[in-house]
Write an enzyme that holds these catalytic residues in place. Structure first.
Site, PDB file in Angstrom:
ATOM      1  CG  ASP A 240      -2.032   1.073   1.109  1.00  0.00           C
ATOM      2  OD1 ASP A 240      -2.258   1.588   0.001  1.00  0.00           O
ATOM      3  OD2 ASP A 240      -2.636   1.406   2.140  1.00  0.00           O
ATOM      4  CE1 TYR A 241       5.583   1.401   2.326  1.00  0.00           C
ATOM      5  CE2 TYR A 241       6.687  -0.120   0.843  1.00  0.00           C
ATOM      6  CZ  TYR A 241       6.504   0.391   2.113  1.00  0.00           C
ATOM      7  OH  TYR A 241       7.239  -0.100   3.165  1.00  0.00           O
TER       8      TYR A 241
END
Length: 797
Positions: free
Chosen positions: A472-473
């Site tokens: 989830d970057y």
């Protein structure tokens, strides 16, 4: 007297014996994991001190002194002179020595003599007490991560007239379409900022409760300030008095994901009288026509609308009686799954919007298409679709649906009027922690910076900040556009992109090629079957808070929870950044998926070329889990919580903050900082922790003490030519002003509740400079306590 001390000594002895044995037992376990050997002998020595207290033996004082000296030597060897890392390693042993010194009159040898002569006992006790008080006093002092060079001159002014012709207003989310958050005003400066006072306070009436958060930065145009509430109401305010002029309510529908996720980070502004005739030949509005100047808003039920900036009335000639349905072309899954939360970009007569998509719930999420609409008519002009990429940016024919499961853009874009290019960051295909189902087009555009022509949406280039993302970057902060000076007097037009990974990518905004070196480093690839991982990942030569964690970085409020954290660290998978998740054990995620740098972005001192950024430093952990196991354990699935089902993939995911049982992070402070980076050299000028523990609840209780440990931050900074950086996105209830040259806090104003947005500033017609913050409560408290709806303006008396 001595009898009372003797009883006290025995009670202390029993307590220390138990604690020492527990510390030693934990030390044995840590050694079995390959960790530090210190805790075993320290625990045994502590238990020995306990036995000495029980037996009132003189050697207790000497043993406690040896233990203290040993802990200091060990601590210095591990962490140097880092104050906050020294504290949990030594304070417990300092307390034991202090107690031994105070009890020394009853600690005797075999001949019945006290451990120390009376005078010596008093002196040693006093030294121990003073030492402990000194440590405690230093907890209330800021301990910079990077001290400014005392011998260096202030940052060199490389543009004396920076933004002097940019007017008195704040007309876009980042003040301008370049996303710089810089104002040339100097009325409030380093000499007088200490005199700032509240000029006016306004309350919107929309409390930030039930999942609503105030993350907005207002606009100021002419004689009016404009802002939005989490329910997308647009409010016009007199910028000198704080009195409401008008408000418009789009009456959003609450349901689905937005029931617990209400945001409006900003709005846009358009002056139609400055635009040429539209492509379809539409005439310009006459001087008497309404909506010549428009406020552009979006809603959390996926609509785009414009209102008259002077009256607040809906612009009926825009879209369908004032509204454009952003769900068109996104398919049947879009309602409740897609909605914009950030400020739209308005430039060249185009409104550019992306949207928020739910993370981690299931496969089949709608497209992350980015669209450009005519600001006058609401007509869809172009659509950049990751599934088509650079091939085609024309809108799909009526009735067709953009390819699902593509990376979305949920932040705010930037625009270069000279190049005619808009720049926006992308996320990744959800679910975020399982990427085995990723499409080729998703992999190509995940976590990217994309440059498109503002008028056509045609892609010019894109750059990936991650080769494959499984954490989830997604990149969310607004790109910052700047003309970077070179050594020979030339300039290079660059785009500066901050990422959740803490990396600062600096690219030529004409081509997307790195200007600051980017290194592709090998990363761990031992992933679960079916996962798609890359063997290298890009790392910029400029970053903040990205040093890989090691065992000695584990922290805690005491030696005991520090030991716990070291054990947890050794039990986790951790081979550096991008260590893949497993179902067998927890994997450490650092930098964490909240950042690094989140949506608030940074600011640029245009006069000195100094980038000023706030960051989050919160390590996290994750582990794949079978959904039936999660159900059996009673885990509740959500998009943002500690368990997500990731339906349609083989695994659910459990994840959380890496915390000690005492409710404090398991890794060294600061947990949030403000950093100044010289872009001409790439060097950090200073770095200071931001925020105290005063208002941050630990197990539901706020400490109430101003200890500036450095807490996670949200929102972004504001920089002025007055030599100041303003910020109010800390977990405590303050707005602060920092010295741009040193990072020293020059002023601090108490807020009624915490804040999350970014401050803005303008010059009023009364000749005063105002600094405005919006405070609705600190980020994600999980309750409706300590929430608000405040707009507060500060000015000099």
């Amino acid at each position: 007297m001595n009898k009372g001390i003797s009883i006290f000594t025995k009670l202390v002895g029993i307590f220390l014996t138990l604690l020492g044995l527990a510390l030693a037992a934990g030390g044995i376990y840590l050694i079995s994991l390959g960790g530090s050997w210190f805790y075993l002998p320290a625990g045994l020595a502590m238990a020995g001190c306990g036995a000495g207290f029980i037996r009132t033996k003189a050697w207790t004082l000497y043993l406690s002194f040896v233990l203290l000296i040993a802990s200091v030597i060990w601590a210095l060897s591990e962490v140097g002179t880092d104050f906050w890392q020294l504290v949990p390693r030594t304070v417990a042993f300092l307390v034991i020595f202090m107690l031994a010194a105070l009890c020394s009159p009853v600690l005797t040898n075999n001949a019945g003599r006290a451990a120390l002569p009376k005078i010596a006992s008093v002196v040693v006790s006093l030294v121990a007490v003073v030492s402990l008080v000194t440590v405690f006093a230093n907890m209330f002092r800021v301990h910079p991560e990077v001290e400014p060079d005392a011998t260096a001159a202030p940052a060199k002014v490389i543009d004396q007239t920076a933004k002097d012709n940019s007017g008195d207003d704040w007309t876009a989310w980042g003040r301008n379409t370049l996303g710089q958050r810089f104002a040339q005003f100097k009325q409030i400066n380093t000499n007088n900022v200490k005199d700032l006072k509240v000029a006016w306070t306004y309350r919107t009436g929309d409390l930030a409760i039930d999942g609503a958060e105030y993350q907005t930065t207002p606009l100021k145009v002419g004689d009016t300030m404009y802002m939005c509430t989490p329910f997308n109401k647009i409010i016009a305010i007199d910028p000198e008095t704080g009195k409401e002029k008008w408000r418009y309510d789009p009456h959003v529908k609450i349901g689905g994901a937005n029931a617990t996720w209400k945001r409006c980070r900003g709005i846009g502004y358009a002056d139609l009288t400055t635009l040429p005739a539209s492509a379809d030949g539409q005439d310009l509005p006459s001087a008497t026509t309404a909506c010549r100047k428009r406020i552009v808003g979006t809603t959390i039920d996926a609509r785009l609308f414009t209102v008259d900036a002077e009256t607040g009335k809906l612009c009926e000639d825009f879209g369908d009686h004032g509204f454009v349905d952003l769900l068109k072309g996104l398919g049947p899954r879009a309602p409740g799954d897609f909605y914009p939360t950030s400020a739209p970009l308005v430039a060249e007569g185009i409104v550019m919007v992306g949207g928020h998509l739910n993370d981690n719930l299931e496969v089949g999420e709608p497209s992350g298409v980015v669209r450009g609409f005519d600001v006058r008519t609401g007509k869809l002009v172009w659509a950049w679709d990751p599934a088509r990429g650079a091939k085609d940016s024309s809108p799909l024919p009526e009735g067709q649906v953009y390819a699902e499961e593509s990376p979305n853009f949920w932040g705010t874009a930037s625009y270069d009027p000279k190049l005619g290019l808009a720049y926006f960051p992308t996320g990744n295909q959800t679910p975020d922690f399982w990427n085995g189902n990723r499409h080729g087009y998703s992999e190509e555009y995940n976590d990217s910076i994309v440059a498109v022509e503002m008028k056509t949406g045609k892609e010019r280039w894109h750059f990936r900040t991650a080769n494959a993302d499984q954490f989830d970057y997604d990149v969310s902060s607004q790109p910052i556009l700047y003309d970077l000076p070179g050594k020979e007097g030339q300039t290079t037009p660059v785009v500066i992109q901050l990422t959740k990974r803490g990396e600062v990518f600096v690219l030529d905004r004409r081509t997307g090629k790195p200007v600051v070196p980017v290194e592709y480093r090998k990363v761990a690839t031992d992933a679960m079957p079916g996962m798609k991982v890359a063997d290298t990942q890009p790392f910029s030569a400029i970053s903040v808070g990205t040093a890989p964690l090691k065992e000695s970085d584990m922290w805690g409020a005491s030696i005991f929870d520090q030991l716990y954290c070291r054990i947890q660290f050794k039990q986790m998978r951790w081979e550096g950044p991008f260590t893949p998740l497993s179902d067998k054990q927890r994997t450490l995620i650092h930098p964490g998926y909240y950042g690094g740098f989140n949506w608030g972005g940074g600011a640029l001192d245009m006069s000195t070329g100094t980038l000023i950024v706030n960051d989050i430093r919160m390590a996290q952990w994750g582990q794949f889990i079978k959904r039936e196991d999660a159900e059996r354990r009673g885990l509740k699935a959500s998009t943002e919580g500690e368990y997500s089902e990731q339906l349609g993939t083989p695994w659910g995911v459990e994840r959380s903050m890496f915390m000690s049982p005492l409710g404090v992070p398991c890794f060294k402070p600061p947990f949030g900082s403000m950093t100044a980076i010289d872009l001409t050299t790439g060097k950090t000028r200073w770095q200071v922790p931001v925020g105290s523990i005063q208002d941050a609840p630990i197990h539901g209780v706020a400490p109430g003490m101003y200890i500036p440990l450095g807490m996670p931050t949200m929102g972004g900074p504001l920089v002025t030519k007055g030599g100041l950086t303003f910020f109010h996105g800390s977990l405590d209830y303050y707005v602060r002003a920092f010295d741009n040259n040193t990072g020293h806090e020059l002023w601090r104003g108490r807020l009624p509740v915490g804040g999350q947005g970014a401050p803005m500033t303008y010059m009023g017609k009364d000749g005063k400079q105002y600094v405005v913050v919006v405070a609705g409560g600190a980020t994600r408290t999980g309750t409706n306590n300590n929430r608000g709806d405040y707009v507060i303006a500060y000015a000099l008396p």
